[in-house]
Design a protein around this motif. Structure first.
Motif, PDB file in Angstrom:
ATOM      1  N   ALA A  87      33.558  16.380  71.329  1.00 17.09           N
ATOM      2  CA  ALA A  87      32.912  15.650  70.226  1.00 17.09           C
ATOM      3  C   ALA A  87      31.393  15.641  70.374  1.00 17.09           C
ATOM      4  O   ALA A  87      30.655  15.798  69.387  1.00 17.09           O
ATOM      5  CB  ALA A  87      33.456  14.224  70.164  1.00 17.09           C
ATOM      6  N   ALA A  88      30.901  15.474  71.599  1.00 16.73           N
ATOM      7  CA  ALA A  88      29.447  15.438  71.814  1.00 16.73           C
ATOM      8  C   ALA A  88      28.826  16.793  71.506  1.00 16.73           C
ATOM      9  O   ALA A  88      27.737  16.877  70.916  1.00 16.73           O
ATOM     10  CB  ALA A  88      29.145  15.018  73.252  1.00 16.73           C
ATOM     11  N   GLU A  90      30.035  19.054  69.410  1.00 12.13           N
ATOM     12  CA  GLU A  90      30.084  19.230  67.948  1.00 12.13           C
ATOM     13  C   GLU A  90      28.908  18.526  67.278  1.00 12.13           C
ATOM     14  O   GLU A  90      28.262  19.080  66.383  1.00 12.13           O
ATOM     15  CB  GLU A  90      31.400  18.690  67.388  1.00 12.13           C
ATOM     16  N   LYS A  91      28.630  17.322  67.722  1.00 11.92           N
ATOM     17  CA  LYS A  91      27.520  16.560  67.160  1.00 11.92           C
ATOM     18  C   LYS A  91      26.195  17.245  67.452  1.00 11.92           C
ATOM     19  O   LYS A  91      25.317  17.364  66.589  1.00 11.92           O
ATOM     20  CB  LYS A  91      27.528  15.141  67.725  1.00 11.92           C
ATOM     21  N   ARG A  92      26.052  17.727  68.683  1.00 12.70           N
ATOM     22  CA  ARG A  92      24.840  18.442  69.088  1.00 12.70           C
ATOM     23  C   ARG A  92      24.676  19.727  68.269  1.00 12.70           C
ATOM     24  O   ARG A  92      23.582  20.076  67.835  1.00 12.70           O
ATOM     25  CB  ARG A  92      24.951  18.761  70.577  1.00 12.70           C
ATOM     26  N   GLU A  94      25.878  20.351  65.267  1.00 12.18           N
ATOM     27  CA  GLU A  94      25.533  20.022  63.880  1.00 12.18           C
ATOM     28  C   GLU A  94      24.034  19.805  63.741  1.00 12.18           C
ATOM     29  O   GLU A  94      23.395  20.301  62.799  1.00 12.18           O
ATOM     30  CB  GLU A  94      26.301  18.769  63.450  1.00 12.18           C
ATOM     31  N   ALA A  95      23.458  19.061  64.685  1.00 11.63           N
ATOM     32  CA  ALA A  95      22.014  18.822  64.645  1.00 11.63           C
ATOM     33  C   ALA A  95      21.245  20.124  64.858  1.00 11.63           C
ATOM     34  O   ALA A  95      20.215  20.372  64.225  1.00 11.63           O
ATOM     35  CB  ALA A  95      21.632  17.792  65.713  1.00 11.63           C
ATOM     36  N   CYS A 213      23.490  23.929  73.694  1.00 13.13           N
ATOM     37  CA  CYS A 213      24.399  23.020  72.997  1.00 13.13           C
ATOM     38  C   CYS A 213      25.698  22.813  73.762  1.00 13.13           C
ATOM     39  O   CYS A 213      26.469  21.903  73.438  1.00 13.13           O
ATOM     40  CB  CYS A 213      24.734  23.561  71.605  1.00 13.13           C
TER      41      CYS A 213
END
Length: 508
Positions: A87-88, A90-92, A94-95, A213
């Motif tokens: 999850a971390a 994926e968030k990274r 996306e940014a 990432c």
């Protein structure tokens, strides 16, 4: 004559016995010395002869070979687990993909390299004018017929113009392709990557940047490049921008022409093989010759490895990639993405202009400075549009969609027989929106169409039941029910008119 035939028959039988013996021993031991096989053979062979006979079959047998003194250790290859994003990450990611600018350290490194190479500040008016001429010459050359192009970004201001104009866009394309590979589980914990025709290092530098990432994945990146000046630029940029991330090792390029690498040392069991914006430069070669070039490297691909080919979105080049992809499919590779062969047939790619888009790049300082002239549009390159294909030799595909016999779904190869009728089709969305705010247009393909097919959705007909046509990602296979077939003589193509009564949904 009969003696030669008999000798050939004995050779074939000996080869079959040898491979059968290898299979048998590999089934009983996780690893063994190649010399152990000699005891099983009726015809004596040296270690060198046995390895030469075995090497082309290693991947197919799921085996690896490691030289051990005068012998070889043969081992069963364990399947590599895909690197699954948490999850971390994926968030990274996306940014990361939301960034529209070239990394500032890379932008500065390009400026510094141009300055150091020419002995003039990159913003010097004389230098800028030379860069403009180089960029215009490259663009003019690109638009010539394929057999008239030279497309040599290999020395002098051709390399510097490439860094100023093409490099930023290709770097951003690579970001999006690497993200797609990661999200689809095509990266591994330990990666061996080979970039063929690396130029000044777009792909290796993008990998070094992208891997920040990822938490634990590791990559060793090899490359091949024929131009000494590109290799020099690669080295300079890598020294300036490499992150010192212990997860990524960038090897300096091997100097060779990818069409005939000769005895250049290349890695085995490659997990990702990349041809980025390079095969189109061989447009003077027939498709079969370009397919030969790709296939010549596939024996080095890991059994579960991926070949990624990226090309510009321009119509002739993009269509040429689809023709090449089909030629490679006929040679035994599977097309993982973006194409889906819904009916299990081969397509007719001659008019298949299909490409991916992403948010535009913010112009670099060099682009903005070059554009301060009478024709600014010539020197700003910010559109992220590219065609790609991912290929495998293990048969894996992203979307496996086959229509059962007897279902009332129209093959697009039969669309000409259904003009004026309402039909149901299952096809992949193979473009972003090609229309405008009033009328949305998307290319469709099911792997059977002989002429282009488009879904046409007027804005006033958009409903929850058909909204997936616009929102589905590129390459998504859609079931489209109750669409009206029309022929478009101006483009010799077919339109599927989507109305408020049309139902569109992704296939399971």
């Amino acid at each position: 004559m009969y003696e030669r035939l008999g000798q050939r028959f004995r050779q074939i039988m000996a080869a079959q016995q040898f491979l059968s013996t290898i299979k048998y021993v590999a089934g009983t031991k996780p690893s063994f010395q190649l010399s152990e096989i000699a005891a099983y053979l009726e015809e004596p062979l040296t270690i060198g002869q046995m390895y030469a006979a075995l090497q082309p079959h290693l991947d197919g047998l799921g085996l690896g070979a490691q030289k051990t003194g005068e012998d070889y250790t043969i081992s069963r290859l364990l399947p590599s687990l895909p690197y699954i994003l948490n999850a971390a990450e994926e968030k990274r990611l996306e940014a990361y993909l939301s960034l529209s600018s070239l990394p500032s350290i890379l932008e500065a490194a390009i400026e510094q390299y141009i300055t150091g190479k020419t002995g003039k500040d990159w913003s010097d008016p004389i230098l800028l004018e030379r860069l403009r001429r180089a960029i215009v010459a490259q663009k003019d050359d690109y638009w010539k017929p394929a057999d008239k192009r030279s497309l040599h970004y290999t020395k002098g201001y051709a390399v510097l113009g490439y860094l100023a104009y093409h490099f930023p866009v290709y770097f951003m394309q690579a970001r999006h392709m690497l993200a797609q590979l990661a999200r689809e589980g095509l990266l591994k914990q330990e990666m061996t990557i080979l970039d063929l025709g690396t130029g000044p290092g777009v792909i290796p530098l993008a990998i070094d940047d992208f891997w920040m990432c990822l938490d634990t994945a590791r990559a060793t990146v090899h490359s091949v490049e024929r131009s000494k000046e590109n290799i020099e630029a690669f080295g300079a940029l890598a020294r300036s921008v490499a992150t010192n991330n212990p997860q990524v090792t960038l090897k300096l390029p091997r100097e060779a022409d990818i069409t005939s690498p000769g005895n250049v040392s290349l890695p085995d069991l490659i997990d990702l093989m990349v041809f980025s914006n390079v095969l189109n430069e061989l447009a003077g070669l027939p498709v079969a010759a370009r397919a030969d070039i790709v296939m010549n490297y596939t024996e080095r691909l890991a059994p579960d490895g991926t070949i990624l080919i990226i090309e510009p979105a321009e119509e002739a080049t993009s269509t040429g990639l689809r023709v090449l992809a089909l030629a490679l499919k006929k040679r035994g590779l599977s097309i993982y993405a973006p194409c889906t062969f819904v009916w299990g047939t081969n397509c007719t790619p001659d008019r298949c202009w299909s490409f991916q888009t992403a948010p535009s790049l913010r112009p670099t300082r060099i682009m903005n400075t070059l554009a301060a002239c009478n024709e600014p549009f010539r020197y700003v390159n910010t559109d992220i549009k590219y065609s790609y294909v991912m290929l495998r030799k293990d048969g894996k595909v992203r979307t496996s969609c086959h229509i059962p016999k007897g279902t009332k779904t129209l093959r697009l190869s039969k669309i000409h027989l259904n003009v004026g009728k309402r039909v149901t089709v299952v096809a992949a969305k193979m473009s972003e929106d090609l229309g405008n705010a009033e009328t949305h247009i998307f290319r469709l393909c099911d792997g059977s169409a002989e002429k282009p097919v488009f879904a046409v959705l007027p804005a006033f007909h958009i409903m929850p039941s058909n909204r997936d046509l616009g929102s589905a990602p590129y390459g998504t296979v859609l079931e489209i029910r109750n669409v009206l077939v029309r022929y478009n003589p101006a483009h010799d193509a077919y339109n599927l008119l989507v109305s408020r009564n049309t139902q569109i949904m992704p296939t399971p």
